[in-house]
Design an enzyme around this catalytic site. Structure first.
Site, PDB file in Angstrom:
ATOM      1  N   ASP A   1       0.878  -1.168   0.000  1.00 25.52           N
ATOM      2  CA  ASP A   1       0.000   0.000   0.000  1.00 25.52           C
ATOM      3  C   ASP A   1       0.918   1.220   0.000  1.00 25.52           C
ATOM      4  OD1 ASP A   1      -1.499   2.198   0.769  1.00 25.52           O
ATOM      5  OD2 ASP A   1      -2.702   1.101   2.231  1.00 25.52           O
ATOM      6  N   VAL A   2       0.898   1.967  -1.101  1.00 22.99           N
ATOM      7  CA  VAL A   2       1.869   3.062  -1.247  1.00 22.99           C
ATOM      8  C   VAL A   2       1.678   4.183  -0.240  1.00 22.99           C
ATOM      9  CG1 VAL A   2       2.312   2.639  -3.707  1.00 22.99           C
ATOM     10  CG2 VAL A   2       0.519   4.270  -3.042  1.00 22.99           C
TER      11      VAL A   2
ATOM     12  N   ASN B   1       2.788   5.644  -9.888  1.00 26.30           N
ATOM     13  CA  ASN B   1       1.563   5.671 -10.713  1.00 26.30           C
ATOM     14  C   ASN B   1       0.288   5.470  -9.910  1.00 26.30           C
ATOM     15  OD1 ASN B   1      -0.101   5.057 -13.297  1.00 26.30           O
ATOM     16  ND2 ASN B   1      -0.298   3.195 -12.052  1.00 26.30           N
TER      17      ASN B   1
ATOM     18  N   TYR C   1      -9.168  14.784  -5.797  1.00 24.15           N
ATOM     19  CA  TYR C   1      -8.302  14.269  -6.869  1.00 24.15           C
ATOM     20  C   TYR C   1      -7.513  15.415  -7.514  1.00 24.15           C
ATOM     21  CZ  TYR C   1      -7.006  11.629 -11.081  1.00 24.15           C
ATOM     22  OH  TYR C   1      -6.309  11.011 -12.095  1.00 24.15           O
TER      23      TYR C   1
ATOM     24  N   LYS D   1      -3.380  16.093  -7.582  1.00 24.86           N
ATOM     25  CA  LYS D   1      -2.567  16.177  -8.804  1.00 24.86           C
ATOM     26  C   LYS D   1      -1.908  17.556  -8.920  1.00 24.86           C
ATOM     27  CE  LYS D   1      -3.487  11.981 -10.133  1.00 24.86           C
ATOM     28  NZ  LYS D   1      -2.452  10.929 -10.118  1.00 24.86           N
TER      29      LYS D   1
END
Ligand code: BGC
Length: 273
Positions: free
Chosen positions: A71-72, A98, A171, A175
């Site tokens: 789990d990043v 990613n 989101y 980003k």
């Protein structure tokens, strides 16, 4: 889209997070095709990760693929993944951060938990992976026979690093933040010959945006946002990632490459605004 294998990443090892489907899978395949050993990171659905890893190993020019769960957004898990990669392949040369998620809500209805989750995976996850990669690059040092840079970090961003996105504040904010993370890394570690860049995909046909392409009506509506009039395919991103990871792009550092069919070129103005 078939891409010819070549050996421009031979002798290098890449970690691609979230590589068991969609864009991550295509990136893992593209790097493998160009000779890199590839860690196919995943958090759920181990069978699909094993399958991607297996597919990487099929061509004689390709590197070896292995699947590693992590789990990043969890520091220990990311560190364990890097340790396992280094045990297996000796080092890490390329890190493609990613893994990303969407949890869509109108802002006034967005629970804190859903805000936090998206930031944890999409931003903190990229920080944790980049940090471990940089630690390993600095430990290993420059190996000019392998690559002219000490290491390459590729952040998976989005057109929403510049296009505001109603209903997706978590989101878009994640980003938007990735830009500054990436550019700061490029500035901070450029002197050590570490490169950091982002890829900003537009609408790419993957499970994350199924609603936008599933029906002919939805697709037609989506095309209004894309001057090039086609939805992207994961291999469009794979091709960009393999090039960015290679020495062919050695002077590209601290930038975002938009792979979006001109979605960022104000399609609303096509007919004179
Ligand atoms: C999102 C997709 C969306 C695309 C274009 C991506 O970053 O994950 O869901 O289709 O941007 O809006």
């Amino acid at each position: 889209m078939y891409q010819k294998p070549n050996d421009r990443l031979k002798g290098q090892t890449a970690i691609v997070t979230g590589a068991n489907s969609g864009i991550g899978e295509a990136v893992a395949m593209a790097l493998g095709k160009d000779g890199a050993n590839v860690v196919v990171n995943y958090v759920s659905n181990p069978e699909s990760a094993e399958e991607v890893a297996h597919n990487i190993c099929q061509h004689e020019l390709c590197g070896t693929g292995i699947a590693i769960k992590a789990d990043v957004s969890k520091e220990e898990a990311v560190q364990a993944m890097f340790r396992q990669t280094i045990d297996q392949f000796g080092t890490v040369d390329i890190c493609v951060a990613n893994a990303g998620i969407q949890r869509d809500f109108a802002l006034h209805e967005m629970p804190l938990q859903e805000w936090q989750l998206v930031l944890d995976v999409n931003l903190t996850g990229q920080f944790l992976c980049a940090r471990e990669a940089i630690r390993e690059f600095l430990r290993r040092g420059l190996k000019e026979d392998v690559s002219c840079s000490m290491g390459k970090i590729i952040h998976m961003s989005s057109v929403h690093e510049i296009i505001p996105w109603a209903g997706h504040a978590n989101y878009a904010a994640s980003k938007g933040a990735v830009v500054m993370l990436m550019q700061t890394i490029a500035q901070e570690y450029g002197p050590q010959k570490i490169r950091a860049n982002s890829i900003a995909p537009g609408a790419i046909q993957t499970p994350i945006n199924k609603d936008a392409w599933e029906t002919p009506e939805a697709l037609e509506k989506l095309h209004e946002l894309i001057p090039y009039k086609r939805i992207g395919v994961p291999s469009d991103i794979g091709a960009a990632a393999a090039w960015l990871a290679s020495d062919e792009s050695d002077y590209i550092n601290g930038t975002t490459i938009f792979v979006d069919g001109a979605m960022t070129c104000y399609p609303g103005f096509t007919t004179n605004g």
